[in-house]
Enzyme design. Structure first.
Site, PDB file in Angstrom:
ATOM      1  N   GLU A  86     -11.456 -10.373  -1.374  1.00 11.56           N
ATOM      2  CA  GLU A  86     -11.088  -9.626  -0.175  1.00 11.56           C
ATOM      3  C   GLU A  86     -12.330  -8.934   0.389  1.00 11.56           C
ATOM      4  OE1 GLU A  86      -6.686  -8.520  -0.102  1.00 11.56           O
ATOM      5  OE2 GLU A  86      -7.677  -6.997  -1.288  1.00 11.56           O
ATOM      6  N   GLY A 138      -7.461  -5.106   7.074  1.00 12.62           N
ATOM      7  CA  GLY A 138      -6.831  -4.278   8.105  1.00 12.62           C
ATOM      8  C   GLY A 138      -7.569  -4.221   9.420  1.00 12.62           C
ATOM      9  N   LYS A 181       0.846  -1.201   0.000  1.00  9.19           N
ATOM     10  CA  LYS A 181       0.000   0.000   0.000  1.00  9.19           C
ATOM     11  C   LYS A 181       0.886   1.258   0.000  1.00  9.19           C
ATOM     12  CE  LYS A 181      -3.405  -2.730   2.413  1.00  9.19           C
ATOM     13  NZ  LYS A 181      -4.642  -2.731   3.140  1.00  9.19           N
ATOM     14  N   HIS A 225      -8.382  -2.894  -6.273  1.00  7.60           N
ATOM     15  CA  HIS A 225      -8.324  -3.053  -4.808  1.00  7.60           C
ATOM     16  C   HIS A 225      -9.435  -2.229  -4.161  1.00  7.60           C
ATOM     17  CE1 HIS A 225      -6.906  -2.870  -0.664  1.00  7.60           C
ATOM     18  NE2 HIS A 225      -6.217  -3.970  -0.954  1.00  7.60           N
TER      19      HIS A 225
HETATM   20  C1  PEP Z   1      -5.166  -5.846   1.459  1.00 10.88           C
HETATM   21  O1  PEP Z   1      -5.180  -4.635   1.575  1.00 10.88           O
HETATM   22  O2  PEP Z   1      -5.138  -6.343   0.325  1.00 10.88           O
HETATM   23  C2  PEP Z   1      -5.170  -6.652   2.656  1.00 10.88           C
HETATM   24  C3  PEP Z   1      -5.489  -7.913   2.548  1.00 10.88           C
HETATM   25  O3  PEP Z   1      -4.836  -6.015   3.834  1.00 10.88           O
HETATM   26  P1  PEP Z   1      -4.658  -6.693   5.276  1.00 10.88           P
HETATM   27  O4  PEP Z   1      -3.900  -7.977   5.087  1.00 10.88           O
HETATM   28  O5  PEP Z   1      -3.880  -5.691   6.074  1.00 10.88           O
HETATM   29  O6  PEP Z   1      -6.021  -6.943   5.815  1.00 10.88           O
END
Ligand code: PEP
Length: 248
Positions: A163, A169, A12, A93
């Site tokens: 996701e 996060g 990120k 994303h």
């Molecule tokens: C992401 O942002 O793709 C992600 C999976 O973040 P995290 O692992 O921090 O939840």
């Protein structure tokens, strides 16, 4: 069909040249895990030094513009990141969907642009917490896939990442059954769109993956790896996820 696991990091808007030292131990762990593919997406400014420092790792971008070139101030094309040393890019994303208002159609165009330049693509999808609570997670993910997956997608260059936005996060993850259900639905949707090629497409799970929960999540049917945000920033947290994938 047996698919190699892929563990992909997403730094990120984090990192610096000094932070690239983390890649040394990550590259060593990748070398010690020949049955796993390891990739790290970094900010644009770190692509070239990361690729120089860790030639054995697949270094990637976190986004690309959908056009090959032109009057798009502040944007970066797939050809530019490819020239800098990127081998892949993330598109769609959820943070870009939320912060920049990107749509599934944008993700489709970006995936196509990346493929034109020979980049591999990790295309993200996933529902919000409100959508899950309303019982709409499956339909939302199906619609995102339908609108964003290019017709010519196959496992040689294309990876899907599920996701759930509420898991990113937050330290929260869906249950194993919830992950299995969405991944099965995603596989079925891919099959409707691209036929047998769907069998070769890896579907990653992403959202609060850690060294502690990776083995359980990676063992779920149709989970072919992990997209990892926070825990990819240091080798101490990322390497155990690579090792969990290698041990499966
Ligand atoms: C992401 O942002 O793709 C992600 C999976 O973040 P995290 O692992 O921090 O939840």
């Amino acid at each position: 069909m047996a698919r190699r696991k892929l563990v992909a990091g997403n730094w990120k808007m984090n990192g610096s040249r000094a932070a690239l030292a983390e890649l040394d131990a990550i590259a060593s762990a990748a070398e010690a895990a020949p049955n796993v593919d390891v990739a790290v997406a970094v900010p644009f400014t770190l692509i070239a030094p990361a690729a120089d420092r860790a030639p054995g790792l697949a270094i990637g971008a976190e986004d690309v513009h959908e056009a090959d070139s032109g009057a798009h101030t502040g944007c970066v094309s797939a050809a530019m990141v490819q020239e800098a040393g990127a081998r892949f890019t993330i598109v769609g994303h959820s943070e870009r969907r939320a912060d920049q208002g990107e749509t599934s159609q944008d993700a489709w165009a970006k995936a196509a642009a990346a493929h034109r330049q020979g980049l591999n693509v990790i295309l993200c999808c996933g529902e919000t917490e409100a959508e899950r609570n309303a019982g709409r997670a499956e339909r939302v993910v199906q619609a995102q896939i339908e609108k964003s997956v290019p017709d010519n997608a196959d496992g040689s260059w294309f990876t899907l990442a599920y996701e759930p936005r509420w898991a990113i996060g937050t330290g929260r993850t869906p249950t194993v059954d919830e992950v299995a259900s969405i991944h099965a639905i995603a596989r079925a949707k891919l099959r409707m769109l691209i036929g047998d090629a769907a069998d070769g497409v890896r579907i990653l799970y992403g959202g609060s993956v850690t060294g502690e929960n990776a083995a359980v999540l990676l063992a779920v049917e149709n989970v072919d790896g992990a997209l990892v945000g926070g825990a990819s920033l240091t080798a101490a947290k990322f390497v155990p996820i690579i090792e969990a994938a290698a041990g499966l």
